[in-house]
Write a protein that holds these residues in place. Structure first.
Motif, short mmCIF file in Angstrom:
data_model
loop_
_atom_site.label_atom_id
_atom_site.label_comp_id
_atom_site.label_asym_id
_atom_site.label_seq_id
_atom_site.Cartn_x
_atom_site.Cartn_y
_atom_site.Cartn_z
N GLN A 113 37.30 69.03 118.61
CA GLN A 113 37.94 67.72 118.49
C GLN A 113 38.87 67.46 119.67
OE1 GLN A 113 40.65 67.19 115.21
NE2 GLN A 113 40.38 64.98 115.19
N ASP A 114 39.58 68.50 120.11
CA ASP A 114 40.43 68.37 121.30
C ASP A 114 39.59 67.94 122.51
OD1 ASP A 114 42.81 69.07 120.14
OD2 ASP A 114 42.94 71.06 121.04
N SER A 160 34.30 50.23 133.88
CA SER A 160 34.28 50.11 132.42
C SER A 160 33.70 51.38 131.78
CB SER A 160 33.45 48.90 131.98
OG SER A 160 32.08 49.19 132.11
N ARG A 161 34.02 51.57 130.50
CA ARG A 161 33.51 52.71 129.76
C ARG A 161 31.98 52.68 129.75
NH1 ARG A 161 35.88 55.74 125.40
NH2 ARG A 161 37.81 54.90 126.20
N SER A 214 45.65 54.81 125.85
CA SER A 214 44.90 53.67 125.35
C SER A 214 43.59 54.15 124.73
CB SER A 214 44.66 52.67 126.47
OG SER A 214 44.27 53.33 127.64
N GLU A 224 47.22 71.28 125.53
CA GLU A 224 46.30 71.66 124.45
C GLU A 224 45.37 72.79 124.87
OE1 GLU A 224 46.34 67.22 122.48
OE2 GLU A 224 44.49 67.90 123.39
N VAL A 280 43.54 60.73 117.75
CA VAL A 280 43.53 61.14 119.15
C VAL A 280 44.90 61.58 119.64
CG1 VAL A 280 43.10 60.39 121.52
CG2 VAL A 280 41.55 59.69 119.71
N ARG A 282 47.39 64.67 116.82
CA ARG A 282 46.74 65.82 116.18
C ARG A 282 47.71 66.98 115.97
NH1 ARG A 282 42.72 64.62 119.81
NH2 ARG A 282 43.21 66.36 121.16
N ARG A 283 48.81 67.00 116.72
CA ARG A 283 49.77 68.09 116.56
C ARG A 283 51.14 67.55 116.20
NH1 ARG A 283 46.00 69.56 120.17
NH2 ARG A 283 45.08 71.63 119.92
N ARG A 323 48.91 66.12 129.27
CA ARG A 323 48.55 66.18 127.85
C ARG A 323 47.45 67.22 127.61
NH1 ARG A 323 49.35 62.50 123.82
NH2 ARG A 323 50.51 61.11 125.14
N LEU A 336 38.41 61.27 126.04
CA LEU A 336 38.96 59.92 125.88
C LEU A 336 40.15 59.68 126.81
CD1 LEU A 336 39.31 57.57 123.10
CD2 LEU A 336 41.46 58.31 124.08
N TYR A 337 41.10 60.62 126.91
CA TYR A 337 42.24 60.39 127.82
C TYR A 337 41.74 60.12 129.24
CZ TYR A 337 44.54 63.59 124.37
OH TYR A 337 44.98 64.24 123.26
N GLY A 367 38.97 64.41 122.48
CA GLY A 367 40.21 63.70 122.85
C GLY A 367 40.43 63.75 124.36
N HIS A 368 40.19 64.91 124.96
CA HIS A 368 40.37 65.04 126.41
C HIS A 368 39.45 64.07 127.15
CE1 HIS A 368 41.94 69.45 125.93
NE2 HIS A 368 42.64 68.55 125.28
N GLU A 402 31.37 46.34 124.61
CA GLU A 402 32.40 47.36 124.45
C GLU A 402 33.39 46.92 123.40
OE1 GLU A 402 34.55 48.39 127.94
OE2 GLU A 402 32.95 49.65 128.70
N ALA A 428 39.96 56.78 129.71
CA ALA A 428 40.98 55.74 129.75
C ALA A 428 41.66 55.72 131.13
CB ALA A 428 42.00 55.94 128.64
N GLU A 439 39.36 54.07 133.53
CA GLU A 439 39.24 52.63 133.29
C GLU A 439 40.36 51.84 133.97
OE1 GLU A 439 38.10 53.58 128.94
OE2 GLU A 439 37.83 51.42 129.13
N PHE A 477 45.93 76.61 123.83
CA PHE A 477 45.40 77.00 122.52
C PHE A 477 43.93 77.42 122.64
CE2 PHE A 477 42.82 74.20 119.49
CZ PHE A 477 42.47 75.21 118.61
N HIS A 478 43.18 76.69 123.43
CA HIS A 478 41.74 76.98 123.57
C HIS A 478 41.52 78.38 124.13
CE1 HIS A 478 40.77 72.40 123.89
NE2 HIS A 478 41.41 72.73 122.80
#
Lengths: 95, 334
Positions: B92-93, B111-112, A26, B176, A42, A45-46, B172, B99-100, B96-97, A5, B103, B106, B179-180
């Protein structure tokens, strides 16, 4: 099969010139430069930020949640540290 | 994007609840939740609470990532440059979602790599809605309007979830998500002002998505095996059926304004209840799709696995480069 990782980074964003950097999340990245680039994609973006800090998560030392009482309770009875503890005569007006 | 699979049991899952007498830690934990306080990563928490969160947050993350596929399908075929840039930003959002949420999961000690492995091996679920195909451009508008609309209904209560990192990620995401939904409705409005063929394209897409979208809220409350405990833990705040009703009530006037018919003959206002009544959901279809037999399950998973494998050399090269840079710095410093 060995899994490698990318290391974990904590991201701090300054939302506006003049304000402090604040932790916002993170991400995984191979190195610091990549972490900054990915944080930009990430977390801003805005236009959420004008400056980014990244810190390896492993570099953070945190207080122990089990010692919360010993750490923070001693401050609970020191109300004389607050301005509202002092009652002044009305004539003083603003102080 | 979204989360019903969160409430769907994994293959090995039993209803999770504390067994035996309460320990002092457990009593403190329960008191904390009763007081509506947040739980943070290093705080003590019961193992079933941690496990439930890992399952729910990781499935939610997987849904965001797999959710990029049906829409990605239309990036290169969007009808105008404007719609294309909007769709790119939306997809792209979603990344990002994901990823948040990964995380946030985690922070619970998973683990990822473990989570991705669970998705790719089919052990972890993701929202069943993404196993339906996007056949026309109207599907992209309908996904924004209905799928993201349902997601918002589901996700807003999660902003008050008892687990701090999950709640913060959801705040967060919800910002976003609006908008979607609006861009989807906007795309459909444009088509409804167009030709007869465009209008029927919208109607057909609504016909195909309506029932799967209602299924996104998960099984009926009486059949939802994790719900009770999740409510007690403050992971879930509003029941599946209540959210579904709220969604139907909000959507009917939007459909009227758009000029489409929702494909349910039983759909009608019930003045006594103050809600819309709606027809029975085909739960056989729901379980079929959840358990792997939807129209696109195999294709979606295969695409994810292929993308991950094809990106492996990039991940390894970036690590090798970082190691080389570090070695060079150490040598220069010496």
């Amino acid at each position: 099969m060995a899994q490698h990782e990318w290391p974990l980074w904590e991201v701090f964003i300054r939302s506006k010139q003049g304000l402090e950097h604040k932790h916002c999340g993170s991400l995984h990245a191979a190195d610091a430069a990549q972490a900054i680039r990915m944080a930009r994609d990430v977390y801003t973006r805005r236009q959420e930020g004008v400056s980014i800090w990244v810190v390896p998560s492993t570099a953070i030392t945190a207080s122990d949640p089990d010692e919360k009482a010993e750490m923070f309770d001693p401050m609970a009875d020191k109300i004389y540290r607050h301005p509202t503890f002092y009652e002044l005569p009305d004539e003083v007006k603003h102080m | 994007m979204y989360t019903q699979a969160i409430d769907v049991p994994g293959k090995d899952s039993k209803p999770e609840r504390a067994q035996g007498p309460q320990s002092p830690e457990e009593a403190r934990f329960d008191a904390k939740l009763a007081d509506d306080q947040k739980v943070e990563p290093r705080d003590w928490m019961p193992e079933p609470y941690r496990k439930t969160l890992v399952r729910q947050i990781s499935q939610h993350a997987h849904s965001e990532i797999v959710g990029m596929l049906p829409e990605g399908n239309w990036i290169s075929r969007a009808p105008s440059l404007k719609r294309k840039t909007i769709l790119l930003a939306k997809v792209q959002d979603e990344g990002g979602h994901g990823l948040y949420l990964y995380a946030a999961a985690e922070t619970l000690g998973v683990s990822r790599d473990q989570m991705i492995e669970a998705l790719h091996s089919g052990k972890a679920k993701y929202s069943s809605i993404f196993n339906y195909p996007t056949l026309t451009w109207a599907d992209i508008g309908v996904i924004g309007w209905l799928v993201d609309g349902a997601a918002i209904m589901n996700q807003i209560p999660l902003c008050r979830c008892s687990y701090g990192p999950y709640a913060r990620a959801m705040i967060r995401i919800c910002k976003e998500e609006s908008f979607h939904m609006r861009q989807g409705y906007d795309a459909l409005l444009a088509m409804m002002r167009g030709t007869t063929a465009q209008r029927s394209m919208v109607q057909e897409a609504v016909n195909r998505w309506w029932w799967p979208v209602l299924m996104m809220f998960g099984p009926h409350d009486r059949d939802s095996q994790h719900s009770g405990q999740a409510m007690k833990w403050g992971i879930k705040r509003i029941s599946n059926d209540d959210l579904r009703q709220k969604f139907v009530d909000a959507t009917v006037p939007q459909a009227e304004l758009l000029g489409v018919k929702l494909p349910d003959p039983a759909l009608k206002w019930n003045a006594e209840r103050g809600h819309y009544d709606f027809g029975a959901i085909d739960w056989d279809e729901f379980w079929r799709v959840v358990n792997g037999d939807g129209p696109c399950n195999r294709e979606r998973l295969a695409t994810r696995v292929r993308a991950y494998e094809e990106g492996r050399w990039v991940r390894e090269a970036a690590l090798a480069y970082a190691a080389k840079q570090r070695a060079r710095e150490t040598k220069q410093a010496a």
